[in-house]
Design an enzyme around this catalytic site. Sequence first.
Site, PDB file in Angstrom:
ATOM      1  CE  LYS A 125      44.954  44.119  36.005  1.00 33.16           C
ATOM      2  NZ  LYS A 125      45.135  42.670  35.806  1.00 33.16           N
ATOM      3  CG  ASP A 165      48.118  42.988  33.958  1.00 36.19           C
ATOM      4  OD1 ASP A 165      47.370  42.009  33.960  1.00 36.19           O
ATOM      5  OD2 ASP A 165      48.129  43.792  32.995  1.00 36.19           O
TER       6      ASP A 165
HETATM    7  P1  NDP Z   1      54.111  41.054  30.141  1.00 28.64           P
HETATM    8  O1  NDP Z   1      54.364  42.499  30.303  1.00 28.64           O
HETATM    9  O2  NDP Z   1      54.998  40.084  30.822  1.00 28.64           O
HETATM   10  O3  NDP Z   1      54.066  40.656  28.595  1.00 28.64           O
HETATM   11  C1  NDP Z   1      53.176  41.260  27.715  1.00 28.64           C
HETATM   12  C2  NDP Z   1      53.539  40.798  26.321  1.00 28.64           C
HETATM   13  O4  NDP Z   1      52.552  41.269  25.403  1.00 28.64           O
HETATM   14  C3  NDP Z   1      54.860  41.375  25.844  1.00 28.64           C
HETATM   15  O5  NDP Z   1      55.453  40.468  24.959  1.00 28.64           O
HETATM   16  C4  NDP Z   1      54.431  42.657  25.126  1.00 28.64           C
HETATM   17  O6  NDP Z   1      55.344  43.082  24.132  1.00 28.64           O
HETATM   18  C5  NDP Z   1      53.139  42.191  24.495  1.00 28.64           C
HETATM   19  N1  NDP Z   1      52.252  43.344  24.324  1.00 28.64           N
HETATM   20  C6  NDP Z   1      51.775  44.147  25.297  1.00 28.64           C
HETATM   21  N2  NDP Z   1      51.013  45.120  24.771  1.00 28.64           N
HETATM   22  C7  NDP Z   1      51.018  44.908  23.440  1.00 28.64           C
HETATM   23  C8  NDP Z   1      50.411  45.572  22.355  1.00 28.64           C
HETATM   24  N3  NDP Z   1      49.635  46.652  22.541  1.00 28.64           N
HETATM   25  N4  NDP Z   1      50.621  45.056  21.102  1.00 28.64           N
HETATM   26  C9  NDP Z   1      51.404  43.968  20.919  1.00 28.64           C
HETATM   27  N5  NDP Z   1      52.003  43.307  21.922  1.00 28.64           N
HETATM   28  C10 NDP Z   1      51.808  43.767  23.151  1.00 28.64           C
HETATM   29  O7  NDP Z   1      52.584  40.838  30.603  1.00 28.64           O
HETATM   30  P2  NDP Z   1      51.854  39.496  31.022  1.00 28.64           P
HETATM   31  O8  NDP Z   1      52.385  38.357  30.229  1.00 28.64           O
HETATM   32  O9  NDP Z   1      51.844  39.411  32.491  1.00 28.64           O
HETATM   33  O10 NDP Z   1      50.348  39.814  30.566  1.00 28.64           O
HETATM   34  C11 NDP Z   1      49.850  39.484  29.275  1.00 28.64           C
HETATM   35  C12 NDP Z   1      48.335  39.431  29.312  1.00 28.64           C
HETATM   36  O11 NDP Z   1      47.904  38.453  30.262  1.00 28.64           O
HETATM   37  C13 NDP Z   1      47.642  40.736  29.705  1.00 28.64           C
HETATM   38  O12 NDP Z   1      46.403  40.820  29.025  1.00 28.64           O
HETATM   39  C14 NDP Z   1      47.370  40.515  31.194  1.00 28.64           C
HETATM   40  O13 NDP Z   1      46.313  41.327  31.655  1.00 28.64           O
HETATM   41  C15 NDP Z   1      47.003  39.049  31.193  1.00 28.64           C
HETATM   42  N6  NDP Z   1      47.103  38.373  32.469  1.00 28.64           N
HETATM   43  C16 NDP Z   1      48.291  38.324  33.147  1.00 28.64           C
HETATM   44  C17 NDP Z   1      48.378  37.651  34.342  1.00 28.64           C
HETATM   45  C18 NDP Z   1      49.666  37.470  35.055  1.00 28.64           C
HETATM   46  O14 NDP Z   1      49.691  36.693  36.011  1.00 28.64           O
HETATM   47  N7  NDP Z   1      50.753  38.092  34.656  1.00 28.64           N
HETATM   48  C19 NDP Z   1      47.172  37.048  34.962  1.00 28.64           C
HETATM   49  C20 NDP Z   1      45.997  37.077  34.120  1.00 28.64           C
HETATM   50  C21 NDP Z   1      45.986  37.745  32.942  1.00 28.64           C
HETATM   51  P3  NDP Z   1      56.474  44.182  24.528  1.00 28.64           P
HETATM   52  O15 NDP Z   1      57.368  43.501  25.503  1.00 28.64           O
HETATM   53  O16 NDP Z   1      57.135  44.502  23.235  1.00 28.64           O
HETATM   54  O17 NDP Z   1      55.717  45.327  25.128  1.00 28.64           O
END
Ligand code: NDP
Length: 449
Positions: A125, A165
Amino acid sequence: MTYAHQVLNELKEKYAHETFFLQAAQEVLESLQPLLDKNPHYERLRILERIVEPERMISFRVQWVDDKGQVQVNRGYRVQYNSAIGPYKGGLRFHPSVNPGVLKFLGFEQIFKNSLSGLAIGGGKGGSDFDPKGKSDMEVMRFCQAFMTELYRHVGATVDVPAGDIGVGGREIGYLFGQYKKLTQRYEGVLTGKNLLFGGSLVRTEATGYGAVYFAQAMLEARGESLEGKTCAVSGAGNVAIYCCEKLLQIGAKPVTVSDSRGMVHDAAGIKVDVLKQVKETERASLARYAELVPTARYTPTTEYPKGRNAVWDVPCYAAFPCATQNELALDDAKTLLANGCKCVAEGANMPSTLDAVHAFITAGIAYGPGKAANAGGVSTSQLEMAQNASMQSWTFDVVDSKLRQIMYNIHKIAAATATEFGQPGNLVLGANIAGFRKVASAMEAQGV
Ligand code: NDP
């Protein structure tokens, strides 16, 4: 004291400040005890002490110039956790909260997730405390180039293959890939999640969200239930949440919530994925904008959430899909979900539920799919991208999607069978952890010290 607790205590002393890492380690190590009891040689080989330490932690300075001509400095990292079963594989996170402890939690989870996928990939990571929010395209590009200028010497198609991520999507991967190519003169699959024009795979963008829904379907089918016609609560509004909503709609379920760091939307008529994509992928705006565009939507800013609670989990639902970030679902949220009749939780995010929330779901006996199983669709499709790059092929959407679905059903099958083997049928935390761990531990044993 058990072997697992002895190692956990040592970790707590050594890494007291790395709370997310300790939480992830506790969840995994405690559930391994039944396996450790049957295999006392793991203690003699000190497998736990070895698996909790990254093989390598790289940390570097990232210096870049913003649009005003000011010099900016960020911290960059790559945790190369475990390569016993394949090259390091795991995403890059760009978010102000990134530090070595956060990346160790994510990298540690990744070892077992990747093993569970059945594919030959190790765990890693990385990321930076850089915040892409509010930055211009050119600033993001300059940052990505500066980040890769350090990272390139540590990664490669058969060494370590990062992906996206939080804060790292197709745009960032494109800039990172461009810089890697320029520095190395190699056109190779060093990153996944690439644009289709230069080696990306169909379905990679959708994979984590689609995969979480396939995993929920697998859990529910095993119980003679289904998602069809059911109301679902989804948190997050990024890559994982968007495609989770899209797949839910495709299979006839109804996602009614999404959230971001500033607030949540409740749309009882069902989330409009095309509008969500426009707001989040094109305009990169807050969800308040979604509520401006969709008359049936109600927007609640985080400032109006009940104290310390995530308001998404107050919406009654049959199935919940936490797809935002770690520890976004606490014990009180779990109790509310259960009291409202929630029967299924499939984690699209990494470690979104706190340890006591996980315990509440398992005790209640609902279908609970921990992140390292339910969100493994992303990394699995990344591996399919690597396979296509290595063989210079491009598979169709349907071919990749059906492979993804098969992988998710297989992960469920292995985790469920392992839980039954160890006398706790339905406990997919135990099943996923033991199944993921035992393959890596055997490989480490065979490869010697
Ligand atoms: P993105 O950056 O595309 O989206 C993240 C989303 O979560 C956004 O809507 C963001 O809001 C919100 N968010 C992030 N941090 C916070 C917080 N502290 N409080 C409230 N809302 C929050 O990321 P992903 O969709 O790619 O990832 C989301 C999750 O999935 C993570 O845990 C990641 O590790 C996991 N994951 C992702 C994978 C992937 O392929 N992308 C694979 C496996 C797991 P805002 O835009 O306002 O910041």
